[in-house]
Design a protein around this motif. Structure first.
Motif, PDB file in Angstrom:
ATOM      1  N   PRO A 232       0.834  -1.209   0.000  1.00  0.00           N
ATOM      2  CA  PRO A 232       0.000   0.000   0.000  1.00  0.00           C
ATOM      3  C   PRO A 232       0.867   1.257   0.000  1.00  0.00           C
ATOM      4  N   PHE A 233       0.564   2.200  -0.882  1.00  0.00           N
ATOM      5  CA  PHE A 233       1.409   3.390  -0.984  1.00  0.00           C
ATOM      6  C   PHE A 233       1.377   4.203   0.315  1.00  0.00           C
ATOM      7  N   THR A 234       0.325   4.029   1.115  1.00  0.00           N
ATOM      8  CA  THR A 234       0.240   4.767   2.380  1.00  0.00           C
ATOM      9  C   THR A 234       1.213   4.245   3.432  1.00  0.00           C
ATOM     10  N   LEU A 235       1.806   3.070   3.194  1.00  0.00           N
ATOM     11  CA  LEU A 235       2.771   2.549   4.171  1.00  0.00           C
ATOM     12  C   LEU A 235       4.014   3.422   4.240  1.00  0.00           C
ATOM     13  N   GLY A 236       4.344   4.111   3.155  1.00  0.00           N
ATOM     14  CA  GLY A 236       5.467   5.047   3.203  1.00  0.00           C
ATOM     15  C   GLY A 236       5.196   6.173   4.187  1.00  0.00           C
TER      16      GLY A 236
END
Length: 256
Positions: A109-113
């Protein structure tokens, strides 16, 4: 403003998670929560940074090149290690992500960054310092320790709720011990990209509260799920963060 938005979002999310759960219609809010948490940590770090600069104080943190450099490096570093972890099982162990945190980039998930920015930034706010390499190295150790404590609360709950799934058994409530070691190491390493954090009692208190309330939420979820070890660690983390803050304040007062 970002602090107000975050706390409103946090309050609504906490009530839902602890009662009926997050409705499918609001599933987007899970990833947005991570983004808001990251922005809150950045806001505290760079509000402090601006306050102690000699340049024009009208410059806001979102215009600071250093902020963008820090955010991009930590986001990219966090996403990179997650990508390696998902595809190889190293260094965190074998696991896969659900879609609860939004769209994926190569199975992550890109939000994990943003989660990495939030965790490392918030942990660094508790650790303070960062002037000179010796101080930065000490801060890295402390940041890694605070990140590790957070993960001991977060990951078992996330695994229990299916946010991400670990393969195999063992470890701490199904989460392999290598994962926690990796969080300590990555938290410490990524903290080197955070600028020095001057001693400011107000910012330190807000950073402490941000950390405490996050692990309080997941600590309550842990107890609710019968993960009492994580609940106890959450209580310990809250007390340690409070103690660390009170010690720092007394130390600053005695310096005058």
């Amino acid at each position: 403003m970002i602090q107000l938005v975050y706390w409103i979002w946090y309050s609504i999310g906490a009530v839902l998670l602890l009662t009926i759960g997050v409705p499918d219609a609001l599933s987007f809010s899970n990833g947005l929560f991570l983004i808001l948490y990251a922005l809150s940590a950045i806001d505290l770090i760079f509000r402090n940074y601006e306050k102690n600069k000699l340049s024009d104080r009208s410059v806001r943190w979102w215009r600071e090149p250093l902020m963008w450099l820090m955010a991009i490096v930590i986001w990219t570093g966090g996403m990179a290690v997650e990508w390696v972890g998902v595809h190889t099982g190293w260094p965190f162990g074998a696991y896969t992500y659900s879609h609860i945190f939004g769209p994926h980039l190569f199975a992550v998930p890109f939000t994990l960054g943003f989660a990495w920015i939030a965790v490392v930034g918030n942990s660094a706010l508790l650790s303070g310092g960062g002037y000179g390499w010796k101080s930065k190295a000490m801060r890295a150790m402390k940041t890694g320790a605070w990140a590790l404590m957070m993960d001991l609360v977060l990951d078992p709950v996330a695994h229990h709720r299916g946010f991400w799934n670990w393969e195999g058994a063992g470890g701490f409530y199904g989460v392999p011990w290598t994962n926690f070691i990796s969080w300590f190491v990555m938290g410490g390493l990524l903290s080197f990209f955070i600028p020095p954090i001057p001693s400011d009692p107000v910012i330190q208190r807000r950073g402490k509260t941000l950390y405490q309330m996050f692990i309080l939420l997941f600590g309550l979820l842990a107890v609710q799920a019968g993960l009492y070890g994580s609940g106890m660690i959450a209580a310990l983390g809250i007390l340690l963060a409070e103690g660390r803050h009170q010690y720092a304040v007394r130390k600053q007062v005695s310096a005058f």
